[in-house]
Write a protein that holds these residues in place. Structure first.
Motif, PDB file in Angstrom:
ATOM      1  N   VAL A 343       0.838  -1.201   0.000  1.00 35.37           N
ATOM      2  CA  VAL A 343       0.000   0.000   0.000  1.00 35.37           C
ATOM      3  C   VAL A 343       0.872   1.251   0.000  1.00 35.37           C
ATOM      4  N   GLN A 344       1.893   1.270   0.827  1.00 36.29           N
ATOM      5  CA  GLN A 344       2.780   2.431   0.889  1.00 36.29           C
ATOM      6  C   GLN A 344       3.511   2.651  -0.433  1.00 36.29           C
ATOM      7  N   SER A 345       3.911   1.558  -1.075  1.00 42.90           N
ATOM      8  CA  SER A 345       4.583   1.672  -2.367  1.00 42.90           C
ATOM      9  C   SER A 345       3.662   2.300  -3.405  1.00 42.90           C
ATOM     10  N   ALA A 346       2.398   1.891  -3.395  1.00 42.31           N
ATOM     11  CA  ALA A 346       1.432   2.479  -4.335  1.00 42.31           C
ATOM     12  C   ALA A 346       1.244   3.966  -4.065  1.00 42.31           C
ATOM     13  N   MET A 347       1.185   4.336  -2.796  1.00 44.76           N
ATOM     14  CA  MET A 347       1.025   5.741  -2.450  1.00 44.76           C
ATOM     15  C   MET A 347       2.229   6.566  -2.895  1.00 44.76           C
ATOM     16  N   THR A 348       3.426   6.047  -2.653  1.00 44.12           N
ATOM     17  CA  THR A 348       4.646   6.756  -3.040  1.00 44.12           C
ATOM     18  C   THR A 348       4.716   6.940  -4.548  1.00 44.12           C
ATOM     19  N   ALA A 349       4.372   5.888  -5.286  1.00 45.96           N
ATOM     20  CA  ALA A 349       4.391   5.974  -6.748  1.00 45.96           C
ATOM     21  C   ALA A 349       3.399   7.006  -7.267  1.00 45.96           C
ATOM     22  N   ALA A 350       2.318   7.244  -6.498  1.00 44.82           N
ATOM     23  CA  ALA A 350       1.304   8.227  -6.897  1.00 44.82           C
ATOM     24  C   ALA A 350       1.655   9.634  -6.415  1.00 44.82           C
ATOM     25  N   GLY A 351       2.806   9.785  -5.783  1.00 43.90           N
ATOM     26  CA  GLY A 351       3.236  11.110  -5.338  1.00 43.90           C
ATOM     27  C   GLY A 351       2.730  11.513  -3.969  1.00 43.90           C
ATOM     28  N   LEU A 352       2.210  10.555  -3.189  1.00 47.64           N
ATOM     29  CA  LEU A 352       1.716  10.848  -1.846  1.00 47.64           C
ATOM     30  C   LEU A 352       2.847  10.641  -0.843  1.00 47.64           C
ATOM     31  N   SER A 353       3.090  11.621  -0.012  1.00 47.12           N
ATOM     32  CA  SER A 353       4.238  11.558   0.895  1.00 47.12           C
ATOM     33  C   SER A 353       3.880  11.048   2.286  1.00 47.12           C
ATOM     34  N   ASP A 354       2.645  11.254   2.714  1.00 42.79           N
ATOM     35  CA  ASP A 354       2.253  10.858   4.067  1.00 42.79           C
ATOM     36  C   ASP A 354       1.784   9.407   4.056  1.00 42.79           C
ATOM     37  N   THR A 355       2.743   8.497   4.081  1.00 40.61           N
ATOM     38  CA  THR A 355       2.430   7.072   4.013  1.00 40.61           C
ATOM     39  C   THR A 355       2.530   6.383   5.370  1.00 40.61           C
ATOM     40  N   ALA A 356       2.728   7.142   6.434  1.00 36.88           N
ATOM     41  CA  ALA A 356       2.922   6.542   7.754  1.00 36.88           C
ATOM     42  C   ALA A 356       1.677   5.783   8.200  1.00 36.88           C
ATOM     43  N   PRO A 357       1.828   4.582   8.738  1.00 33.33           N
ATOM     44  CA  PRO A 357       0.675   3.829   9.250  1.00 33.33           C
ATOM     45  C   PRO A 357       0.015   4.560  10.411  1.00 33.33           C
ATOM     46  N   LEU A 405      -5.025   3.361  -6.544  1.00 34.06           N
ATOM     47  CA  LEU A 405      -4.088   2.942  -5.504  1.00 34.06           C
ATOM     48  C   LEU A 405      -4.288   1.483  -5.113  1.00 34.06           C
ATOM     49  N   LEU A 406      -5.537   1.040  -5.025  1.00 31.98           N
ATOM     50  CA  LEU A 406      -5.804  -0.355  -4.678  1.00 31.98           C
ATOM     51  C   LEU A 406      -5.282  -1.290  -5.765  1.00 31.98           C
ATOM     52  N   ALA A 407      -5.463  -0.921  -7.014  1.00 28.23           N
ATOM     53  CA  ALA A 407      -4.949  -1.743  -8.105  1.00 28.23           C
ATOM     54  C   ALA A 407      -3.425  -1.823  -8.053  1.00 28.23           C
ATOM     55  N   ALA A 408      -2.782  -0.689  -7.806  1.00 28.93           N
ATOM     56  CA  ALA A 408      -1.319  -0.672  -7.741  1.00 28.93           C
ATOM     57  C   ALA A 408      -0.811  -1.462  -6.546  1.00 28.93           C
ATOM     58  N   ALA A 409      -1.492  -1.338  -5.412  1.00 31.69           N
ATOM     59  CA  ALA A 409      -1.083  -2.079  -4.218  1.00 31.69           C
ATOM     60  C   ALA A 409      -1.245  -3.580  -4.436  1.00 31.69           C
ATOM     61  N   ALA A 410      -2.348  -3.969  -5.064  1.00 31.27           N
ATOM     62  CA  ALA A 410      -2.568  -5.390  -5.342  1.00 31.27           C
ATOM     63  C   ALA A 410      -1.487  -5.934  -6.283  1.00 31.27           C
ATOM     64  N   ARG A 411      -1.173  -5.178  -7.310  1.00 32.94           N
ATOM     65  CA  ARG A 411      -0.119  -5.616  -8.225  1.00 32.94           C
ATOM     66  C   ARG A 411       1.209  -5.788  -7.491  1.00 32.94           C
ATOM     67  N   THR A 412       1.591  -4.807  -6.707  1.00 32.50           N
ATOM     68  CA  THR A 412       2.861  -4.886  -5.976  1.00 32.50           C
ATOM     69  C   THR A 412       2.891  -6.096  -5.061  1.00 32.50           C
ATOM     70  N   TYR A 413       1.788  -6.309  -4.331  1.00 38.19           N
ATOM     71  CA  TYR A 413       1.751  -7.427  -3.388  1.00 38.19           C
ATOM     72  C   TYR A 413       1.842  -8.763  -4.113  1.00 38.19           C
ATOM     73  N   LEU A 414       1.101  -8.900  -5.201  1.00 40.35           N
ATOM     74  CA  LEU A 414       1.074 -10.180  -5.911  1.00 40.35           C
ATOM     75  C   LEU A 414       2.333 -10.432  -6.721  1.00 40.35           C
ATOM     76  N   GLU A 415       3.017  -9.379  -7.155  1.00 38.96           N
ATOM     77  CA  GLU A 415       4.238  -9.550  -7.929  1.00 38.96           C
ATOM     78  C   GLU A 415       5.430  -9.952  -7.068  1.00 38.96           C
TER      79      GLU A 415
END
Length: 416
Positions: A343-357, A405-415
């Protein structure tokens, strides 16, 4: 092609249709039938299950009496997509609940007739959480359309009864409805597209106090329950403050009241011209991650006992203080879990900086998966302040962003 370019029109139509179903507790079946047919037409392999009330009665979240748990004709539905050799890769669940709380009298329009204005959708369930559920479904479709080349499996769930303790999700966690195991889950609750890895628990208790009635004209002959209740309420408020200072958690420092105590319902007396001789109050008590409902219950039972011991009337007429309704155990996962990192990777790739849990002061279905050994993170569009609110609304751009973001997070997790 971006998610918005590919799916905006179809997603908008889907959410509009879904919000027209009045999916209050017990009335989810028509929407679930419609949703299952949609998933089948979109190429998903579908699964359906209903919860076993006797099994849920053994679960700490639910009443001990199976007859008090309404499960009949309340199907949960899932759609599954498989990639490559699915058993050689990971399985990720994208979860959402289709049920909504009833609409109150504060609405300015019909709650189940969606209204679109200036990029905002207003409807019961728009935020909590039909838009998040829809974003998850279309994120899965977007992933398929991108011609993925990896092994794994993606499951999209539409569960029932979340507002009643998580009936559908608890059943899925307790009795796996699939012929495969699940590695992680993303629950698309309204988190403003920020990852939430800790959810608070809650203890529901009912307080009953009995006094002595008398005519209002000679009220000194009676014993009003109100002063006794106020002493108990103040004692619980003091304990709330004490716990806020004593029970620490790094993800809850930003909350002014991290473990809230709320007397949400109060009924006292019988008649204006009589001293109120009975009182019933229902209280919701916050439980921190790392605590148990039982531990916190003991704290409040002991505090009540101290009030009773200091009050001669209550000592002779002790109030009842018993659990009712649904209990929520807290849940928490490690911030280094691969699903969180995805999820954080997807956020970073989209230009979002506040990825802290983050942590949340509410409970969610994620806890059922966490307790079953399936790491689950909350991540979805909308703000929790809109949930259960009159004229519940969501910004449509946030829904489109969540789908991407959900699509990108799913791809990252499954890859991985």
């Amino acid at each position: 092609m971006t998610f918005a370019t590919a799916w905006d029109e179809q997603l908008r139509s889907f959410v509009d249709d879904l919000c027209r179903f009045e999916t209050t507790p017990g009335d989810e079946a028509p929407a679930q039938k419609w949703l299952r047919e949609f998933l089948e037409q979109a190429g998903f392999e579908t699964y359906t299950w209903e919860a076993n009330p006797e099994r849920l009665a053994d679960h700490p979240s639910f009443p001990d009496d199976p007859s008090a748990i309404e499960t009949a004709n309340r199907p949960s539905v899932a759609g599954v997509l498989e990639f490559g050799d699915p058993d050689a890769g990971r399985t990720l669940v994208l979860n959402g609940h289709v049920d909504v709380v009833p609409a109150d009298s504060g609405w300015t329009g019909e709650p189940f007739e969606p209204r679109w204005r200036d990029g905002t959708l207003t409807a019961r369930g728009a935020t909590d959480m039909k838009s998040g559920l829809a974003a998850a479904i279309f994120a899965a479709r977007h992933l398929v359309a991108s011609d993925p080349h990896f092994d794994g499996r993606l499951v999209v769930e539409s569960v029932v009864g979340e507002e009643e303790g998580g009936i559908g999700a608890a059943a899925a966690a307790l009795e796996n409805p699939y012929p495969f195991e699940r590695d992680a889950a993303i629950v698309a609750e309204p988190t403003d597209c920020r990852p939430v890895i800790a959810t608070e628990g809650s203890l529901m208790k009912r307080l009953c106090i009995e006094g002595r009635s008398a005519h209002a004209a000679t009220r000194w002959h009676g014993e009003s329950v109100l002063p006794h209740f106020e002493r108990i309420r103040q004692a619980f408020s003091d304990l709330e403050s004490e716990r806020g200072e004593r029970v620490e958690h790094p993800l809850y420092k930003a909350f002014p009241i991290p473990w809230p105590v709320c007397f949400g319902r109060l009924e006292a007396g019988r008649w204006a011209s009589s001293v109120p001789d009975e009182l019933t109050a229902e209280v919701r008590i916050g439980v921190a991650p790392g605590e148990t409902v039982d531990e916190v219950e003991r704290e409040f039972d002991e505090r009540l006992a101290s009030v009773v011991a200091a009050d001669p009337f209550l000592g002779a007429n002790p109030p009842a203080f018993e659990r009712f309704s649904i209990q929520f155990e807290p849940a928490e996962i490690d911030p280094d879990e691969p699903v969180v990192k995805a999820v954080q990777s997807a956020m970073t790739a989209a230009g979002l900086s506040d990825t802290a849990p983050r942590g949340a002061t509410y409970g969610a279905d994620s806890r059922h998966y966490v307790h079953a050994g399936i790491p689950a993170v909350l991540f979805g569009p909308g703000e929790i302040q809109q949930a259960h609110f009159p004229d519940e609304s969501i910004e449509w751009e946030a829904v489109l962003a969540a789908g991407e973001l959900l699509a990108a997070a799913a791809r990252t997790y499954l890859e991985d």
